[in-house]
Design a protein around this motif. Structure first.
Motif, PDB file in Angstrom:
ATOM      1  N   ASP A   1       1.472  33.850 -41.945  1.00 49.93           N
ATOM      2  CA  ASP A   1       0.286  33.797 -42.802  1.00 49.93           C
ATOM      3  C   ASP A   1      -0.621  32.646 -42.370  1.00 49.93           C
ATOM      4  OD1 ASP A   1       1.074  35.962 -44.239  1.00 49.93           O
ATOM      5  OD2 ASP A   1       1.212  34.947 -46.179  1.00 49.93           O
ATOM      6  N   ASP A   2      -1.898  32.814 -42.559  1.00 46.68           N
ATOM      7  CA  ASP A   2      -2.933  31.776 -42.419  1.00 46.68           C
ATOM      8  C   ASP A   2      -3.428  31.562 -40.983  1.00 46.68           C
ATOM      9  OD1 ASP A   2      -2.411  31.533 -45.117  1.00 46.68           O
ATOM     10  OD2 ASP A   2      -1.256  29.694 -44.909  1.00 46.68           O
TER      11      ASP A   2
ATOM     12  N   HIS B   1      -6.021  38.488 -44.400  1.00 46.97           N
ATOM     13  CA  HIS B   1      -5.428  37.643 -45.445  1.00 46.97           C
ATOM     14  C   HIS B   1      -6.555  37.175 -46.363  1.00 46.97           C
ATOM     15  CE1 HIS B   1      -2.252  35.281 -47.127  1.00 46.97           C
ATOM     16  NE2 HIS B   1      -2.527  34.131 -46.552  1.00 46.97           N
TER      17      HIS B   1
ATOM     18  N   HIS C   1      -9.067  33.022 -48.643  1.00 47.52           N
ATOM     19  CA  HIS C   1      -7.768  32.676 -49.226  1.00 47.52           C
ATOM     20  C   HIS C   1      -7.883  32.494 -50.740  1.00 47.52           C
ATOM     21  CE1 HIS C   1      -3.630  31.195 -49.427  1.00 47.52           C
ATOM     22  NE2 HIS C   1      -3.506  31.569 -48.166  1.00 47.52           N
TER      23      HIS C   1
HETATM   24 ZN   LIG Z   1      -1.871  32.124 -47.042  1.00 46.96          ZN
END
Ligand SMILES: [Zn+2]
Length: 583
Positions: free
Chosen positions: A390-391, A456, A460
């Motif tokens: 993730d990220d 994603h 965020h």
């Molecule tokens: Zn994240």
């Protein structure tokens, strides 16, 4: 309009002598109905009794070699002269207006499947079989009574006391005769539903079911027949796989499967033990336990039947029982001062994890491989795993991607698209140190070298805290942005989304469903065929995890204490295997 009532029967002459008169007594004029009884290879004199009945001309009697109820009903349907076919069983007692109710419904709703209710006849003897049928009927009536709007797939069934225009029945090809003794009615209902027929439930068209089966017949004969038929059903209609009981019985952690396989390997002994326990609890009038013991037996034989239909347990597991652990990493790289330590895994630990996965036979797959398998297409390796990040931190390009590339392993990275070339601004607001994110050139480069990129969100944002329009902006916006970054059609990249903070609601999921086929949560667990594709579970890997933790993450999806994990999972597995298994 004329209605043809069809009843298949096999070696239940005494029962038919009780039920047939109630069917013969239907209040319809001579030309409005006919009754077709098919002796399905009876050996108990049923056919000669029927021939001697010498009833009115509306009773027609046929005989065929024993080929199962579906084949018998197909035979009668071809011989029938009515516009509507009403299917009953030889253990159903009818009220005189039953056929009239079906006929009236068809006059009102053309091209429809019309079903009445089946209640349990009030003549129980208070034994385990009667308790068992009471439970089944109670659950069935809870679901059906008062219902007006049919729902896919639960109402797409064509149980006894259901009728359909003969032309529609023939157009759909009738019953699939390969189903033998079980689920042929469910399968035909699914085809009616797919053909676009409407389903209507008549709340007051009631028949009563007289049960005559023994506990042995329910457990062994029905169990095995249901297992075989359910395997056939989920192969024929792949969309039903997540709902099938046999799917649940085929999946589960290793130790649960071990318990099942041991019970199956010692089937005669397991069966004998359960038969004994059923008898003891029945004698003790322990109703709940007695019914459970009977279900245990049924579930064992059901699994046995499915394995026989599949050829062997490995094939059954490949077709229905695959599990997919999904590892979730965040930052992999040196721990930066001020960064959230738990979410940083060192490059050394990550390398060790990959080596461990390799040594233990795990094969990383792409999200679309799982989607194809869930939809009944394609085959997965024995131990599939999905590796996700993730990220999209830029350290991945230095410390992770080369390791994966060397192994030719796919992995999926979820990008916060407003921060491509930026940093973790959403975490910095909470006091975390700045960690830079992959830039567009890095994403383009690694996308061509086998790394998959999913979305994603744009910023965020916690999607459950914002309005639907903003959710749409975050979700669709991130997809568009990712497509632009990758300069290619979205089908060439991972068609999946990861909920920021793992935070989602039904509303969020429905918005995501418009743009993505799959979505990942941070709910701990391991996925199986029944896990919705927009609610996939992941096991988060954190800095303090050891290889022993990794082993547990892969087995159960979280790093729980061993004893708790084992006890909880064995209990859950036992419940899934036995207690929750409906018939
Ligand atoms: Zn994240």
């Amino acid at each position: 309009m004329k209605i043809s009532i069809i009843i298949p029967t096999f070696d239940r002459c005494k029962l038919l002598q009780r039920t047939l008169p109630t069917i013969l007594a239907q209040k319809l004029k001579g030309g409005e109905f006919e009754i077709l009884v098919v002796s399905d290879g009876c050996t108990d004199g049923t056919f000669s009794w029927l021939k001697e009945l010498n009833e009115a001309s509306f009773l027609r009697v046929f005989e065929q070699p024993n080929r199962g109820p579906g084949a018998a009903r197909n035979y009668a349907a071809h011989e029938a002269t009515g516009d509507v076919l009403l299917f009953l069983d030889d253990d159903l007692v009818c009220l005189p207006n039953l056929a009239q109710q079906h006929l009236t419904a068809h006059q009102k709703f053309p091209h429809s499947v019309v079903s009445g209710l089946v209640r349990l006849a009030d003549e129980g003897t208070g034994n385990v079989v009667h308790w068992h049928f009471e439970d089944i009927h109670r659950k069935y009536l809870l679901r059906m009574v008062g219902k007006t709007t049919p729902q896919w797939p639960y109402d797409a069934v064509f149980y006894a006391n259901s009728s359909v225009p003969r032309a529609d029945f023939l157009a759909c090809g009738g019953y699939d005769e390969g189903f033998g003794l079980a689920l042929e009615d469910v399968e035909l209902g699914v085809r009616f539903w797919k053909a676009g027929l409407h389903f209507h439930l008549l709340q007051d068209a009631v028949t009563e079911h007289i049960h005559v089966k023994s506990a042995n017949a329910i457990a062994r004969i029905d169990g095995e027949a249901y297992g075989r038929s359910e395997y056939r059903l989920v192969n024929k209609h792949k969309g039903l796989r997540p709902l099938a009981e046999i799917t649940r019985l085929s999946s589960g952690p290793f130790h649960v499967q071990w318990v099942r396989h041991t019970a199956l390997a010692l089937l005669p002994l397991s069966d004998l033990c359960l038969m004994f326990l059923t008898a003891v609890t029945e004698m003790a009038r322990a109703r709940g336990m007695a019914v459970q013991m009977l279900r245990y037996r049924h579930a064992l034989w059901r699994l046995h039947g499915a394995i026989k239909a599949a050829g062997n347990s490995t094939t059954l597991q490949q077709v229905l029982g695959q599990r997919l652990p999904v590892l979730l990493y965040h930052h992999v790289g040196p721990l930066l001062p001020g960064a959230f330590a738990a979410l940083t895994v060192t490059p050394e630990d990550f390398t060790e994890h990959m080596e461990w996965l390799h040594l233990h036979g795990f094969i990383p797959v792409r999200p679309e491989d799982w989607e194809r398998w869930v939809n009944g297409e394609g085959v997965l390796p024995k131990n599939p795993i999905l590796i996700t990040f993730d990220d999209a931190y830029s350290d991945l390009a230095e410390f992770v991607f080369p390791i994966l590339e060397a192994r030719k392993w796919p992995a999926t990275v979820f990008v916060v698209t407003d921060e491509i070339g930026g940093s973790n601004s959403w975490d910095q607001a909470k006091g975390c140190a700045r960690i830079s994110c992959l830039n567009a050139a890095q994403i383009q480069d690694w996308a061509q070298r086998g790394i998959l990129f999913g979305a994603h969100s744009r910023s965020h944002a916690d999607l459950v805290t914002i309005g639907t329009e903003q959710i749409h902006h975050e979700v669709k916006g991130s997809k568009t942005s990712l497509m632009q970054t990758l300069s290619m059609s979205f089908s060439a990249v991972a068609n999946c989304f990861a909920y920021p903070y793992g935070s989602w609601s039904e509303n969020v999921r429905d918005v995501v469903a418009k743009d993505f086929k799959m979505a990942f949560t941070t709910k701990a667990g391991v996925n199986d065929c029944s896990t919705p594709l927009l609610e996939l579970k992941r096991a988060m890997v954190i800095r303090s995890h050891t290889l022993w933790s990794l082993r547990k993450l892969l087995a159960v999806g979280w790093d729980a204490p061993l004893i708790t994990t084992a006890a909880r999972k064995i209990w859950a597995g036992m419940r899934r295997l036995f207690v929750d298994a409906p018939l």
